[in-house]
Design an enzyme around this catalytic site. Structure first.
Site, PDB file in Angstrom:
ATOM      1  N   ASP A 168       0.831  -1.204   0.000  1.00  0.00           N
ATOM      2  CA  ASP A 168       0.000   0.000   0.000  1.00  0.00           C
ATOM      3  C   ASP A 168       0.868   1.258   0.000  1.00  0.00           C
ATOM      4  OD1 ASP A 168      -1.994   1.843   0.237  1.00  0.00           O
ATOM      5  OD2 ASP A 168      -2.955   0.925   1.970  1.00  0.00           O
ATOM      6  N   ASP A 169       0.771   2.046  -1.046  1.00  0.00           N
ATOM      7  CA  ASP A 169       1.525   3.306  -1.181  1.00  0.00           C
ATOM      8  C   ASP A 169       3.034   3.081  -1.306  1.00  0.00           C
ATOM      9  OD1 ASP A 169      -0.993   4.328  -0.768  1.00  0.00           O
ATOM     10  OD2 ASP A 169      -0.484   5.598   0.922  1.00  0.00           O
ATOM     11  N   CYS A 217      -6.189   4.215  -3.113  1.00  0.00           N
ATOM     12  CA  CYS A 217      -6.514   2.847  -2.681  1.00  0.00           C
ATOM     13  C   CYS A 217      -7.774   2.202  -3.257  1.00  0.00           C
ATOM     14  CB  CYS A 217      -6.657   2.814  -1.162  1.00  0.00           C
ATOM     15  SG  CYS A 217      -5.110   3.086  -0.309  1.00  0.00           S
ATOM     16  N   ARG A 267      -7.877  -0.958  -5.933  1.00  0.00           N
ATOM     17  CA  ARG A 267      -8.224  -2.335  -5.537  1.00  0.00           C
ATOM     18  C   ARG A 267      -9.417  -2.854  -6.333  1.00  0.00           C
ATOM     19  NH1 ARG A 267      -5.385  -2.795  -0.408  1.00  0.00           N
ATOM     20  NH2 ARG A 267      -4.051  -0.985  -0.651  1.00  0.00           N
ATOM     21  N   LYS A 284      -5.649  -5.616   3.996  1.00  0.00           N
ATOM     22  CA  LYS A 284      -6.562  -4.472   3.827  1.00  0.00           C
ATOM     23  C   LYS A 284      -7.492  -4.672   2.629  1.00  0.00           C
ATOM     24  CE  LYS A 284      -6.188   0.385   2.438  1.00  0.00           C
ATOM     25  NZ  LYS A 284      -5.278   1.550   2.365  1.00  0.00           N
ATOM     26  N   HIS A 341     -10.719  -2.563   1.738  1.00  0.00           N
ATOM     27  CA  HIS A 341     -11.036  -1.215   1.225  1.00  0.00           C
ATOM     28  C   HIS A 341     -11.973  -1.183   0.024  1.00  0.00           C
ATOM     29  CE1 HIS A 341      -9.342   3.124   1.646  1.00  0.00           C
ATOM     30  NE2 HIS A 341     -10.595   2.973   2.062  1.00  0.00           N
ATOM     31  N   SER A 369      -8.245   1.903   5.432  1.00  0.00           N
ATOM     32  CA  SER A 369      -6.882   2.389   5.689  1.00  0.00           C
ATOM     33  C   SER A 369      -6.595   2.545   7.189  1.00  0.00           C
ATOM     34  CB  SER A 369      -6.663   3.735   4.998  1.00  0.00           C
ATOM     35  OG  SER A 369      -6.796   3.575   3.617  1.00  0.00           O
ATOM     36  N   HIS A 397       1.543   2.311   3.946  1.00  0.00           N
ATOM     37  CA  HIS A 397       0.614   3.435   4.139  1.00  0.00           C
ATOM     38  C   HIS A 397       0.859   3.996   5.537  1.00  0.00           C
ATOM     39  CE1 HIS A 397      -3.224   5.524   4.614  1.00  0.00           C
ATOM     40  NE2 HIS A 397      -3.502   5.302   3.342  1.00  0.00           N
ATOM     41  N   ASP A 421      -0.468  -0.677  -4.774  1.00  0.00           N
ATOM     42  CA  ASP A 421      -1.787  -0.141  -5.168  1.00  0.00           C
ATOM     43  C   ASP A 421      -1.722   1.253  -5.775  1.00  0.00           C
ATOM     44  OD1 ASP A 421      -1.255   1.265  -2.780  1.00  0.00           O
ATOM     45  OD2 ASP A 421      -3.384   1.370  -2.267  1.00  0.00           O
ATOM     46  N   ASN A 422      -0.647   1.985  -5.487  1.00  0.00           N
ATOM     47  CA  ASN A 422      -0.476   3.327  -6.067  1.00  0.00           C
ATOM     48  C   ASN A 422       0.904   3.847  -5.659  1.00  0.00           C
ATOM     49  OD1 ASN A 422      -2.827   3.858  -3.635  1.00  0.00           O
ATOM     50  ND2 ASN A 422      -0.903   4.966  -3.409  1.00  0.00           N
ATOM     51  N   LYS A 428       1.312   9.412  -5.211  1.00  0.00           N
ATOM     52  CA  LYS A 428      -0.078   9.052  -4.901  1.00  0.00           C
ATOM     53  C   LYS A 428      -1.046  10.207  -5.183  1.00  0.00           C
ATOM     54  CE  LYS A 428      -2.849   7.732  -0.877  1.00  0.00           C
ATOM     55  NZ  LYS A 428      -2.838   7.002   0.379  1.00  0.00           N
TER      56      LYS A 428
HETATM   57 MG    MG Z   1      -2.701   3.096  -1.333  1.00  0.00          MG
END
Ligand code: MG
Length: 477
Positions: free
Chosen positions: A47-48, A87, A91, A144, A146, A169, A236, A288-289, A309
């Site tokens: 994540d991130d 996010c 996803r 996660k 989301h 998150s 994240h 994810d980003n 992001k």
């Molecule tokens: Mg993310």
């Protein structure tokens, strides 16, 4: 004479049994190829985590030996994209192979699900887990989600047999976030299946807990095909590492957290090896980003790419992607092909020999021939949405920006007329605008992206369905 006949008969029988043996072996190999023994799929989703945050993508001080080794034994992509730059839509794209704008999971006013959200992934959408259920895969998600935290939207209602993790998150808490709106958030829920098992869990234990559940899931399912999805909570923010990793990285706490995610990948790979599953398991690692660049040194790095992001410049959506499948994916290889997380839907369907119906995987392409080293290029275009608006479009090596936004600094989106044009092969950092000297190219790309937009039908938005009682204090009511 009689002994002679017996010897001949024995020889014949021997030959007959050898033929029979070879026939059985050949038949079972053939079944293998045709998918009677489809491969396991492990999908690890950070994540991130930015394009520049791994050792094998050039970070000078974050140590990621397990991911580096995975790249040495598999394929590393240099032009692989998340489905969105934040996010929730990212996803949604990953799990469905469809642009989230098509099913209400992209919004310019509410970019992700919050604790006050009432919506989620619609029932009609088919997830990768539901596709693999057609082939009797065991399906588990540890991490996660989301994609909606109300009961009907949770993983068990969307193709997964098992779930353990926090449903959104880790900063959506009044304890870990001092943003005004965060004071309205309930304690972060930790779920096991559909059940709440803890509130505001100790986040420094999350990566280890997801790993433990993942390892256990592999061991329990080693005799049947399985799909293991591990969407990590980190890196994240807020960042938490366990005691074993805290203070261990040259890169500070962000490095500690990434190195613990790397350790987790190592544990999963080690388990696959110990259980003899290496040659029958496709393992994919991606993010994810891009990195959250406005949070100081607790955010990651997009390397040579511009922004991060929340942006439709390359740093927002181009992410690391490593795939390993022993004896199938050429080891130590690099793919320069375009790829999207949406393509994983189609690719996984293809290698598990599962038929897709109708609009399933509509925006993805099957990358299996690239993974197997048989092709160099399949996808030729990329759509960069911010919320439900198409901000940029890539065709081949050229990318056009209609709008740009420097995110998380309170800036409004900027429109560009004429649009910005970059050659991403020559200029991956998007520094040199070619629009003035390549007017024909701008017109060509605009025509193509307009055609795409004509085919996008938006449906009821899920992200803008909010709990009015919960958000009332935000508006002073
Ligand atoms: Mg993310």
């Amino acid at each position: 004479m009689e002994q002679d006949t017996m010897r001949k008969l024995n020889n014949h029988l021997g030959t007959y049994f050898i033929y029979l043996f070879l026939l059985i072996i050949g038949f079972s190999c053939n079944l293998d190829q045709k998918g009677a023994n489809p491969p396991n799929i492990v999908l690890i989703f950070a994540d991130d985590l930015g394009y520049g945050d791994l050792g094998c993508y050039g970070h000078p001080t974050i140590k990621t030996p397990h991911l580096d080794q995975m790249a040495l034994e598999g394929m590393r992509f240099t032009q692989f994209y998340a489905g969105a730059s934040v996010c929730t839509p990212s996803r949604a794209a990953l799990l469905t192979g469809r642009l989230p704008v098509r099913f209400g999971l992209a919004s310019s006013s509410m970019r992700v699900f919050f604790p006050w959200s009432l919506g989620g992934i619609p029932r009609e959408e088919t997830t990768i887990a539901e596709v693999l259920k057609r082939q009797n895969y065991a399906t588990g998600i540890f991490g996660k989600w989301h994609l909606g935290h109300k009961d009907e939207f949770l993983p068990l209602q969307h193709g997964f047999d098992e779930y353990y993790g926090i449903p959104y998150s880790n900063d959506m808490s009044s304890v870990t976030n001092d943003w005004k709106g965060a004071s309205l958030f309930p304690p972060i829920p930790l779920l096991d299946g559909n059940e709440l098992i803890d509130s505001e869990p100790d986040q420094s234990k999350l990566t280890q807990a997801y790993t433990k559940r993942s390892v256990d899931f592999i061991k329990r399912n080693k005799k049947n095909p399985f799909f293991l999805y591990v969407p990590h909570t980190f890196p994240h923010i807020p960042l938490f590492a366990s005691e074993e990793f805290k203070g261990s990285s040259l890169r500070g706490l962000f490095g500690d957290v990434v190195e613990e995610v790397d350790w987790s990948v190592g544990q999963i790979l080690k388990t696959l090896k110990e259980e003899g599953l290496e040659e029958n398991t496709l393992v994919i690692f991606t993010s994810d980003n891009g990195p959250w660049l406005t949070v100081g040194d607790t955010g990651g790095s997009a390397g040579l790419l511009h922004q991060g992001k929340g942006s439709t410049f390359e740093g927002g959506m181009r992410v690391p992607m490593i795939a390993k499948w022993a004896n199938h994916i050429p080891s130590g290889s690099t793919s320069y092909a375009l790829g999207s997380t949406m393509d994983l839907f189609n690719t996984i369907a293809s290698i598990s020999n599962t038929q897709l119906d109708g609009i399933e995987g509509q925006d993805g392409v099957d990358l299996s021939q690239i993974l197997l080293g048989n092709k160099e290029k399949i996808r030729d275009e990329m759509f960069y949405y911010l919320g439900d608006e198409l901000f940029a479009y890539r065709k081949g090596k050229y990318k056009i920006h209609y709008k740009t936004l420097n995110p998380y600094i309170g800036e409004k989106a900027q429109s560009h007329n004429p649009p910005l044009l970059y050659n991403l092969e020559v200029d991956p950092s998007e520094k040199y605008n070619l629009a003035a000297e390549m007017t024909e190219k701008v017109i060509e790309l605009k025509k193509l992206s307009d055609k795409h937009l004509d085919g996008v039908v938006e449906t009821e938005n899920q992200l803008t369905k909010l709990d009015s009682v919960m958000i009332a204090p935000l508006f002073g009511r």
